[in-house]
Scaffold this motif. Structure first.
Motif, PDB file in Angstrom:
ATOM      1  N   PRO A  48      48.498 138.930  99.234  1.00  0.00           N
ATOM      2  CA  PRO A  48      48.190 140.213  99.184  1.00  0.00           C
ATOM      3  C   PRO A  48      47.782 141.235 100.304  1.00  0.00           C
ATOM      4  CG  PRO A  48      47.166 138.849  97.521  1.00  0.00           C
ATOM      5  CD  PRO A  48      47.901 137.842  98.360  1.00  0.00           C
ATOM      6  N   ASP A  49      47.647 140.496 101.285  1.00  0.00           N
ATOM      7  CA  ASP A  49      46.992 141.384 102.589  1.00  0.00           C
ATOM      8  C   ASP A  49      48.611 141.696 103.334  1.00  0.00           C
ATOM      9  OD1 ASP A  49      44.457 141.530 102.363  1.00  0.00           O
ATOM     10  OD2 ASP A  49      43.996 139.736 103.270  1.00  0.00           O
ATOM     11  N   VAL A  50      49.504 141.539 102.579  1.00  0.00           N
ATOM     12  CA  VAL A  50      50.856 141.860 103.314  1.00  0.00           C
ATOM     13  C   VAL A  50      50.797 143.593 103.325  1.00  0.00           C
ATOM     14  CG1 VAL A  50      52.112 142.280 101.014  1.00  0.00           C
ATOM     15  CG2 VAL A  50      53.256 141.660 103.035  1.00  0.00           C
ATOM     16  N   ASP A  51      49.878 144.110 102.607  1.00  0.00           N
ATOM     17  CA  ASP A  51      49.979 145.611 102.658  1.00  0.00           C
ATOM     18  C   ASP A  51      49.319 146.235 104.210  1.00  0.00           C
ATOM     19  OD1 ASP A  51      46.880 145.001 102.659  1.00  0.00           O
ATOM     20  OD2 ASP A  51      46.625 145.807 100.838  1.00  0.00           O
ATOM     21  N   LEU A  52      49.039 145.101 104.979  1.00  0.00           N
ATOM     22  CA  LEU A  52      49.043 145.642 106.323  1.00  0.00           C
ATOM     23  C   LEU A  52      50.013 146.312 106.954  1.00  0.00           C
ATOM     24  CD1 LEU A  52      46.856 145.233 108.948  1.00  0.00           C
ATOM     25  CD2 LEU A  52      48.136 142.982 109.538  1.00  0.00           C
ATOM     26  N   ASP A  58      50.626 154.986 109.111  1.00  0.00           N
ATOM     27  CA  ASP A  58      49.590 155.558 109.784  1.00  0.00           C
ATOM     28  C   ASP A  58      48.231 154.688 109.195  1.00  0.00           C
ATOM     29  OD1 ASP A  58      48.024 157.213 107.749  1.00  0.00           O
ATOM     30  OD2 ASP A  58      49.974 158.203 107.791  1.00  0.00           O
ATOM     31  N   THR A  59      46.735 154.887 109.940  1.00  0.00           N
ATOM     32  CA  THR A  59      45.921 154.189 109.352  1.00  0.00           C
ATOM     33  C   THR A  59      45.482 154.712 108.205  1.00  0.00           C
ATOM     34  OG1 THR A  59      45.520 153.886 111.845  1.00  0.00           O
ATOM     35  CG2 THR A  59      43.569 153.654 110.339  1.00  0.00           C
ATOM     36  N   LEU A  60      45.356 156.010 108.164  1.00  0.00           N
ATOM     37  CA  LEU A  60      44.856 156.512 106.686  1.00  0.00           C
ATOM     38  C   LEU A  60      45.632 156.117 105.500  1.00  0.00           C
ATOM     39  CD1 LEU A  60      43.234 160.354 107.482  1.00  0.00           C
ATOM     40  CD2 LEU A  60      42.173 158.196 106.503  1.00  0.00           C
ATOM     41  N   THR A  61      46.798 156.080 105.768  1.00  0.00           N
ATOM     42  CA  THR A  61      47.468 155.369 104.472  1.00  0.00           C
ATOM     43  C   THR A  61      47.185 154.008 104.309  1.00  0.00           C
ATOM     44  OG1 THR A  61      49.543 156.902 105.016  1.00  0.00           O
ATOM     45  CG2 THR A  61      50.072 155.171 103.693  1.00  0.00           C
ATOM     46  N   TYR A  62      47.009 153.358 105.281  1.00  0.00           N
ATOM     47  CA  TYR A  62      46.602 151.914 105.030  1.00  0.00           C
ATOM     48  C   TYR A  62      45.083 151.967 104.480  1.00  0.00           C
ATOM     49  CZ  TYR A  62      44.658 147.382 106.466  1.00  0.00           C
ATOM     50  OH  TYR A  62      43.705 146.290 106.273  1.00  0.00           O
ATOM     51  N   LEU A  63      44.384 152.735 104.852  1.00  0.00           N
ATOM     52  CA  LEU A  63      42.903 152.548 104.444  1.00  0.00           C
ATOM     53  C   LEU A  63      43.002 152.728 103.031  1.00  0.00           C
ATOM     54  CD1 LEU A  63      40.885 154.213 107.405  1.00  0.00           C
ATOM     55  CD2 LEU A  63      41.009 151.744 106.775  1.00  0.00           C
TER      56      LEU A  63
END
Length: 354
Positions: A48-52, A58-63
């Motif tokens: 599930p942490d493949v969403d890294l 960009d960082t906000l998309t990730y957050l």
């Protein structure tokens, strides 16, 4: 939870659910060997942490999308099928995907459970809803949680014919979770007493687990546009002198004080200067900052500054501010003058993820 703990927890659960290995296995048998069941659980629990990879955007998309669709209960069967199909492919078709499916489901499920008890929040019902759910009991890095899992795996490896060690370790995790729940409830009661004492009947109360000890908690009470915040140590009853020359981790731990000290701090969301509140509110509500507004649960003004970008107004989330360290995930908007439009900027922090 951290990625290593997630993966190990998947291996532990897969081991506990696996049938004892047969000592008289024939070559034509299609049962999945124990080592492959455990390996599948290990990899599935890390998946599930493949969403890294969203950090590449960009960082906000990730957050905003971290712990999103890959952490969904609705999508879990689909992810499990995909992983099982890949595992079967890597075995060159020797084992059908159905043999990997249960281990993949278990790995994904324990990953979701591990993240659910942290404070970030999961989109459990994506893609039908992006609402986040959280039962904040444990900090994202919890050594005790990890040690229980490692102990169960080590003993299971020592006694491969028995499932009892892995089952006992899972029971230990449940017991530890109950212990954390009792601490969570203690922190909630402290917050309720404080809110009642200061006549805040409709205040929003949140208690968040903190680093270094399960007894460390952050209490956040929101009332109107102000936050009242306390860092408490539920395992400490006497005052200990803070040493400014101590090592960083010691200073961080010392910031969590006994409940009796009642060390509450007030953080106005838009600052405490009446002459700048209108400016701060304008900056906060500007459309360019909408992605950060979507992410921040407890947003607060950090500072107003004049820089090479012009006038800048910086914000951070109280969830990601820890003693002795600068806030993580700081975002702000800047403009050259009152006639130009706001632009969003990110302030880098100490950690890579910032």
């Amino acid at each position: 939870m951290d990625p290593i703990t997630h993966a190990l927890s998947g291996a532990l659960l897969a081991r506990a659910a696996a049938a004892p290995p047969s000592s008289q296995r024939h070559p034509e048998q299609t049962d999945l060997p124990l080592r492959l069941q455990v390996t599948a659980g290990f990899i599935a629990a890390a998946f599930p942490d493949v969403d890294l990879v969203l950090r590449l955007i960009d960082t906000l998309t990730y957050l905003n999308w971290h712990q999103g669709p890959t952490h969904s209960l609705i999508l879990l069967p689909l992810w499990a099928w995909l992983l099982a199909w890949l595992f079967s492919g890597f075995s060159r078709g020797r084992y059908a995907w159905k043999l990997f499916y249960r281990s993949a489901c278990l790995g994904l499920a324990i990953h979701i459970a591990g993240d659910l008890i942290t404070s970030y929040g999961l989109m459990l019902f994506a893609p039908f809803s992006i609402e986040r759910f959280s039962l904040p009991l444990a900090f994202v890095i919890d050594p005790w949680f990890s040690l229980i899992i490692i102990a169960g795996l080590v003993v299971s490896w020592r006694y491969p014919q028995r499932r009892i060690p892995s089952i006992a370790a899972l029971a230990g995790l449940c017991g530890y979770g109950i212990f954390l729940w009792t601490l969570h409830q203690q922190a909630v009661k402290i917050a309720i007493r404080h809110a009642n004492a200061y006549a805040m009947p409709h205040a929003q109360i949140n208690v968040l687990p903190q680093p270094l000890s399960p007894f460390h908690w952050k209490i956040i009470i929101r009332h109107d546009e102000n936050y009242q915040l306390a860092l408490v140590n539920l395992g400490q009853t006497t005052n200990q002198q803070q040493d400014p020359t101590a090592l960083l981790l010691s200073r961080v731990a010392a910031a969590y004080r006994p409940v009796a000290e009642n060390d509450w701090q007030i953080h106005p969301q838009f600052g405490d200067d009446p002459t700048t509140m209108a400016l701060v509110r304008e900056a906060w509500l500007h459309p360019v900052l909408e992605p950060f507004r979507a992410f921040a649960a407890f947003p607060v003004l950090e500072r107003i500054e004049i820089s090479e970008q012009g006038l800048c107004v910086w914000f951070y989330d109280l969830r990601f501010k820890f003693p002795e360290l600068p806030p993580s995930f700081r975002y702000g908007v800047c403009r050259q003058d009152s006639y130009s439009d706001w632009e969003i900027f990110r302030q880098r922090g100490l950690f890579y993820i910032d």
